[in-house]
Design a protein around this motif. Structure first.
Motif, PDB file in Angstrom:
ATOM      1  N   UNK A   1       0.839  -1.194   0.000  1.00  0.00           N
ATOM      2  CA  UNK A   1       0.000   0.000   0.000  1.00  0.00           C
ATOM      3  C   UNK A   1       0.874   1.244   0.000  1.00  0.00           C
ATOM      4  N   UNK A   2       0.462   2.243  -0.752  1.00  0.00           N
ATOM      5  CA  UNK A   2       1.055   3.586  -0.694  1.00  0.00           C
ATOM      6  C   UNK A   2      -0.059   4.526  -0.263  1.00  0.00           C
TER       7      UNK A   2
ATOM      8  N   UNK B   1      -1.930   7.649 -12.158  1.00  0.00           N
ATOM      9  CA  UNK B   1      -1.906   6.215 -11.882  1.00  0.00           C
ATOM     10  C   UNK B   1      -1.822   5.489 -13.219  1.00  0.00           C
ATOM     11  N   UNK B   2      -0.845   4.642 -13.383  1.00  0.00           N
ATOM     12  CA  UNK B   2      -0.748   3.894 -14.641  1.00  0.00           C
ATOM     13  C   UNK B   2      -1.981   3.021 -14.868  1.00  0.00           C
TER      14      UNK B   2
ATOM     15  N   UNK C   1      -6.879   1.801  -7.046  1.00  0.00           N
ATOM     16  CA  UNK C   1      -6.772   2.872  -6.067  1.00  0.00           C
ATOM     17  C   UNK C   1      -8.051   2.907  -5.241  1.00  0.00           C
ATOM     18  N   UNK C   2      -7.922   3.392  -4.048  1.00  0.00           N
ATOM     19  CA  UNK C   2      -9.032   3.502  -3.108  1.00  0.00           C
ATOM     20  C   UNK C   2      -8.966   4.903  -2.532  1.00  0.00           C
TER      21      UNK C   2
ATOM     22  N   UNK D   1     -11.359  12.426 -13.468  1.00  0.00           N
ATOM     23  CA  UNK D   1     -10.550  11.298 -13.891  1.00  0.00           C
ATOM     24  C   UNK D   1     -10.637  11.135 -15.412  1.00  0.00           C
ATOM     25  N   UNK D   2      -9.585  10.678 -15.974  1.00  0.00           N
ATOM     26  CA  UNK D   2      -9.581  10.335 -17.392  1.00  0.00           C
ATOM     27  C   UNK D   2      -8.686   9.119 -17.567  1.00  0.00           C
TER      28      UNK D   2
END
Length: 81
Positions: free
Chosen positions: A32-33, A45-46, A51-52, A63-64
């Protein structure tokens, strides 16, 4: 992940806020980060990274997805991208 073809197939079957470790025992070993973002921050994010999100206060996010999909192009443009 949920099976391909399932409506939310891109989403995790694990409830990250209350994981069922009997059903998903390897989740306990997940790396986790944790990131606390500040106004004006951007996070990349790749593709296919889970993600949370927990919002600490009122916020706005847009977001896109990378890759040039034409799906949802109008909505992406409405966000300013």
């Amino acid at each position: 992940l949920l099976p391909r073809g399932h409506p939310p197939a891109r989403h995790s079957a694990v409830d990250w806020s209350d994981p069922d470790l009997d059903s998903f025992p390897t989740f306990e070993k997940a790396h986790v980060n944790e990131v606390v973002m500040q106004p004006g921050d951007v996070m990349y994010l790749p593709t296919n990274w889970f993600h949370y999100i927990i919002s600490l206060e009122l916020n706005f996010q847009c977001n896109t997805r990378s890759g040039g999909e034409k799906l949802y192009r109008k909505e992406i443009n409405d966000c300013g991208f």
